[in-house]
Design a protein around this motif. Structure first.
Motif, PDB file in Angstrom:
ATOM      1  N   LEU A 153       7.019  -1.022   5.399  1.00 42.14           N
ATOM      2  CA  LEU A 153       7.090  -1.240   3.957  1.00 42.14           C
ATOM      3  C   LEU A 153       6.155  -0.385   3.123  1.00 42.14           C
ATOM      4  N   ARG A 154       5.313   0.400   3.727  1.00 43.94           N
ATOM      5  CA  ARG A 154       4.352   1.130   2.912  1.00 43.94           C
ATOM      6  C   ARG A 154       4.992   2.166   2.002  1.00 43.94           C
ATOM      7  N   SER A 155       6.206   2.555   2.322  1.00 46.51           N
ATOM      8  CA  SER A 155       6.918   3.483   1.433  1.00 46.51           C
ATOM      9  C   SER A 155       7.965   2.769   0.592  1.00 46.51           C
ATOM     10  N   LYS A 156       8.153   1.481   0.834  1.00 45.90           N
ATOM     11  CA  LYS A 156       9.144   0.721   0.084  1.00 45.90           C
ATOM     12  C   LYS A 156       8.581   0.341  -1.289  1.00 45.90           C
ATOM     13  N   PRO A 157       9.401   0.301  -2.300  1.00 43.07           N
ATOM     14  CA  PRO A 157       8.925  -0.070  -3.638  1.00 43.07           C
ATOM     15  C   PRO A 157       8.762  -1.579  -3.764  1.00 43.07           C
ATOM     16  N   VAL A 158       7.863  -2.145  -2.989  1.00 39.41           N
ATOM     17  CA  VAL A 158       7.691  -3.599  -2.965  1.00 39.41           C
ATOM     18  C   VAL A 158       7.317  -4.134  -4.339  1.00 39.41           C
ATOM     19  N   SER A 159       6.457  -3.388  -5.040  1.00 38.26           N
ATOM     20  CA  SER A 159       5.977  -3.851  -6.344  1.00 38.26           C
ATOM     21  C   SER A 159       7.097  -3.987  -7.364  1.00 38.26           C
ATOM     22  N   ASP A 160       8.161  -3.206  -7.190  1.00 42.37           N
ATOM     23  CA  ASP A 160       9.266  -3.214  -8.161  1.00 42.37           C
ATOM     24  C   ASP A 160      10.329  -4.261  -7.852  1.00 42.37           C
ATOM     25  N   LYS A 161      10.215  -4.905  -6.694  1.00 42.17           N
ATOM     26  CA  LYS A 161      11.265  -5.815  -6.267  1.00 42.17           C
ATOM     27  C   LYS A 161      11.069  -7.229  -6.831  1.00 42.17           C
ATOM     28  N   LYS A 162      12.188  -7.899  -7.054  1.00 38.77           N
ATOM     29  CA  LYS A 162      12.164  -9.260  -7.578  1.00 38.77           C
ATOM     30  C   LYS A 162      11.848 -10.245  -6.456  1.00 38.77           C
ATOM     31  N   PRO A 163      11.301 -11.418  -6.796  1.00 37.58           N
ATOM     32  CA  PRO A 163      11.092 -12.449  -5.784  1.00 37.58           C
ATOM     33  C   PRO A 163      12.395 -12.763  -5.047  1.00 37.58           C
ATOM     34  N   GLY A 164      12.290 -12.850  -3.744  1.00 34.27           N
ATOM     35  CA  GLY A 164      13.469 -13.100  -2.917  1.00 34.27           C
ATOM     36  C   GLY A 164      14.011 -11.848  -2.259  1.00 34.27           C
ATOM     37  N   SER A 165      13.587 -10.664  -2.719  1.00 39.15           N
ATOM     38  CA  SER A 165      14.013  -9.425  -2.064  1.00 39.15           C
ATOM     39  C   SER A 165      13.478  -9.400  -0.639  1.00 39.15           C
ATOM     40  N   ARG A 166      14.236  -8.803   0.273  1.00 44.37           N
ATOM     41  CA  ARG A 166      13.815  -8.824   1.670  1.00 44.37           C
ATOM     42  C   ARG A 166      14.228  -7.558   2.403  1.00 44.37           C
ATOM     43  N   TRP A 167      13.482  -7.264   3.491  1.00 43.09           N
ATOM     44  CA  TRP A 167      13.789  -6.177   4.411  1.00 43.09           C
ATOM     45  C   TRP A 167      13.722  -6.724   5.829  1.00 43.09           C
ATOM     46  N   SER A 168      14.470  -6.104   6.731  1.00 41.33           N
ATOM     47  CA  SER A 168      14.422  -6.509   8.130  1.00 41.33           C
ATOM     48  C   SER A 168      14.281  -5.289   9.023  1.00 41.33           C
ATOM     49  N   ALA A 169      13.797  -5.502  10.258  1.00 39.69           N
ATOM     50  CA  ALA A 169      13.622  -4.417  11.212  1.00 39.69           C
ATOM     51  C   ALA A 169      13.807  -4.945  12.622  1.00 39.69           C
ATOM     52  N   GLN A 170      14.322  -4.077  13.505  1.00 40.15           N
ATOM     53  CA  GLN A 170      14.450  -4.381  14.921  1.00 40.15           C
ATOM     54  C   GLN A 170      13.225  -3.804  15.632  1.00 40.15           C
ATOM     55  N   GLU A 193     -12.795  -9.141   0.051  1.00 42.02           N
ATOM     56  CA  GLU A 193     -14.150  -8.717   0.375  1.00 42.02           C
ATOM     57  C   GLU A 193     -14.680  -7.691  -0.615  1.00 42.02           C
ATOM     58  N   SER A 194     -13.774  -6.967  -1.295  1.00 42.24           N
ATOM     59  CA  SER A 194     -14.187  -5.952  -2.256  1.00 42.24           C
ATOM     60  C   SER A 194     -13.998  -6.403  -3.698  1.00 42.24           C
ATOM     61  N   GLY A 195     -13.824  -7.711  -3.910  1.00 41.32           N
ATOM     62  CA  GLY A 195     -13.623  -8.240  -5.252  1.00 41.32           C
ATOM     63  C   GLY A 195     -12.171  -8.615  -5.502  1.00 41.32           C
ATOM     64  N   LYS A 196     -11.835  -8.857  -6.758  1.00 36.76           N
ATOM     65  CA  LYS A 196     -10.477  -9.258  -7.101  1.00 36.76           C
ATOM     66  C   LYS A 196      -9.543  -8.065  -7.022  1.00 36.76           C
ATOM     67  N   ARG A 197      -8.367  -8.303  -6.428  1.00 31.10           N
ATOM     68  CA  ARG A 197      -7.385  -7.241  -6.255  1.00 31.10           C
ATOM     69  C   ARG A 197      -5.995  -7.719  -6.654  1.00 31.10           C
ATOM     70  N   ALA A 198      -5.252  -6.851  -7.352  1.00 32.11           N
ATOM     71  CA  ALA A 198      -3.844  -7.128  -7.626  1.00 32.11           C
ATOM     72  C   ALA A 198      -3.065  -7.003  -6.328  1.00 32.11           C
ATOM     73  N   SER A 199      -2.167  -7.956  -6.078  1.00 34.21           N
ATOM     74  CA  SER A 199      -1.440  -7.951  -4.806  1.00 34.21           C
ATOM     75  C   SER A 199      -0.021  -8.470  -4.985  1.00 34.21           C
ATOM     76  N   ILE A 200       0.778  -8.256  -3.954  1.00 33.31           N
ATOM     77  CA  ILE A 200       2.129  -8.803  -3.878  1.00 33.31           C
ATOM     78  C   ILE A 200       2.153  -9.801  -2.733  1.00 33.31           C
ATOM     79  N   LYS A 201       2.435 -11.042  -3.023  1.00 32.12           N
ATOM     80  CA  LYS A 201       2.504 -12.076  -1.991  1.00 32.12           C
ATOM     81  C   LYS A 201       3.869 -12.028  -1.322  1.00 32.12           C
ATOM     82  N   THR A 202       3.867 -12.043   0.019  1.00 33.41           N
ATOM     83  CA  THR A 202       5.103 -12.006   0.787  1.00 33.41           C
ATOM     84  C   THR A 202       5.041 -13.009   1.934  1.00 33.41           C
ATOM     85  N   ASN A 203       6.185 -13.227   2.554  1.00 36.47           N
ATOM     86  CA  ASN A 203       6.274 -14.010   3.794  1.00 36.47           C
ATOM     87  C   ASN A 203       6.916 -13.166   4.873  1.00 36.47           C
ATOM     88  N   ILE A 204       6.451 -13.316   6.110  1.00 37.07           N
ATOM     89  CA  ILE A 204       7.124 -12.721   7.259  1.00 37.07           C
ATOM     90  C   ILE A 204       7.860 -13.831   7.995  1.00 37.07           C
TER      91      ILE A 204
END
Length: 263
Positions: A153-170, A193-204
């Motif tokens: 996912l590091r190249s995927k536009p995760v930040s632009d995706k709506k809640p519920g968007s998903r990816w899968s891998a084998q 550990e480095s202070g407050k950070r903006a993030s995207i919460k996901t589930n695996i």
């Protein structure tokens, strides 16, 4: 706990970047350090690092990525663990060409090498502890190992995706192929550990197993920036609550999130 802590860590690192160009995903000289807690117990440490230089396998250009994990504190006394994984990844497609694994967990020892020939539809697995020592497993052309899946996912536009968007891998793990799914939940600002950070919460989402308490027991926070690295992971296990925190991040020796600290 034996190998559970570090195996979990690898599963958690399984979802970050497959179809990226190297300058966006497979960064030269990248080093991420994590601290792992089981409840209030300081359980283990792990690092993910990519080599500063590239090399070749046949006609393909590759970069080596390594993951190392070890127990700390009380677990180091009662159940010492030293695990190592490496992968030679194609710098453009990020598919694995060759992976190696070494496990030292108490008296348990395991070594394994996998050669990926997915253009021919199979991977060749060699391990002195397996019977037979060498075997093959068929799979899809886009089959990943745990390290290449880390970049899914590091190249995927995760930040632009709506809640519920998903990816899968084998993903090939211990001679078996699993489907892993990542689901985007929401944007959150979290304390790190480095202070407050903006993030995207996901589930695996993982296949049914005896280790996790529920199918979506893994909560993962990815940095909402150009790096898209895992900042924090929380796992609801049947044996307790596991937390993984990023404690240092450097690229070619330059600190990214920790300019003042040397953790």
């Amino acid at each position: 706990m034996k190998n559970q802590t570090l195996v979990i860590f690898l599963f958690l690192c399984t979802f970050w970047s497959l179809f990226a160009q190297e300058n966006k995903a497979l960064i030269a000289g990248e080093n991420l350090q994590y601290r792992i807690h089981l409840g209030f117990i300081n359980a283990a440490e792990a690092t993910i690092k990519s080599s500063p230089e590239i090399s070749t396998i046949g006609h393909q250009t590759v970069r080596k990525v390594e993951i190392e994990g070890k127990t700390t504190g009380v677990l180091e006394l009662f159940s010492p663990l030293r695990d190592y994984w490496s992968a030679q990844l194609d710098t453009e497609s990020l598919f694995p060409l060759k992976t190696e694994m070494r496990k030292r967990e108490g008296r348990y020892r395991k070594q394994e090498t996998v050669l990926y020939q997915m253009d021919k539809g199979f991977a060749k697995i060699t391990s002195p502890q397996n019977k037979p020592v060498t075997s093959t497993i068929s799979g899809p052309k886009d089959l990943l190992d745990l390290i290449s899946a880390y970049y899914f996912l590091r190249s995927k536009p995760v930040s632009d995706k709506k809640p519920g968007s998903r990816w899968s891998a084998q993903v090939l793990v211990d001679s078996k192929i699993y489907e892993l799914v990542l689901v985007v939940r929401a944007k959150e600002t979290i304390e790190t550990e480095s202070g407050k950070r903006a993030s995207i919460k996901t589930n695996i989402l993982l296949p049914k197993n005896n280790l996790f308490k529920e199918e979506d027991a893994i909560r993962l926070w990815i940095s909402d920036d150009a790096y898209q690295v895992p900042l924090k992971v929380q796992v609801n296990l049947k044996i307790g609550f596991l937390t993984i925190d990023l404690i240092d991040y450097t690229i070619l020796g330059k600190k990214i999130y920790f300019p003042k600290a040397s953790l």
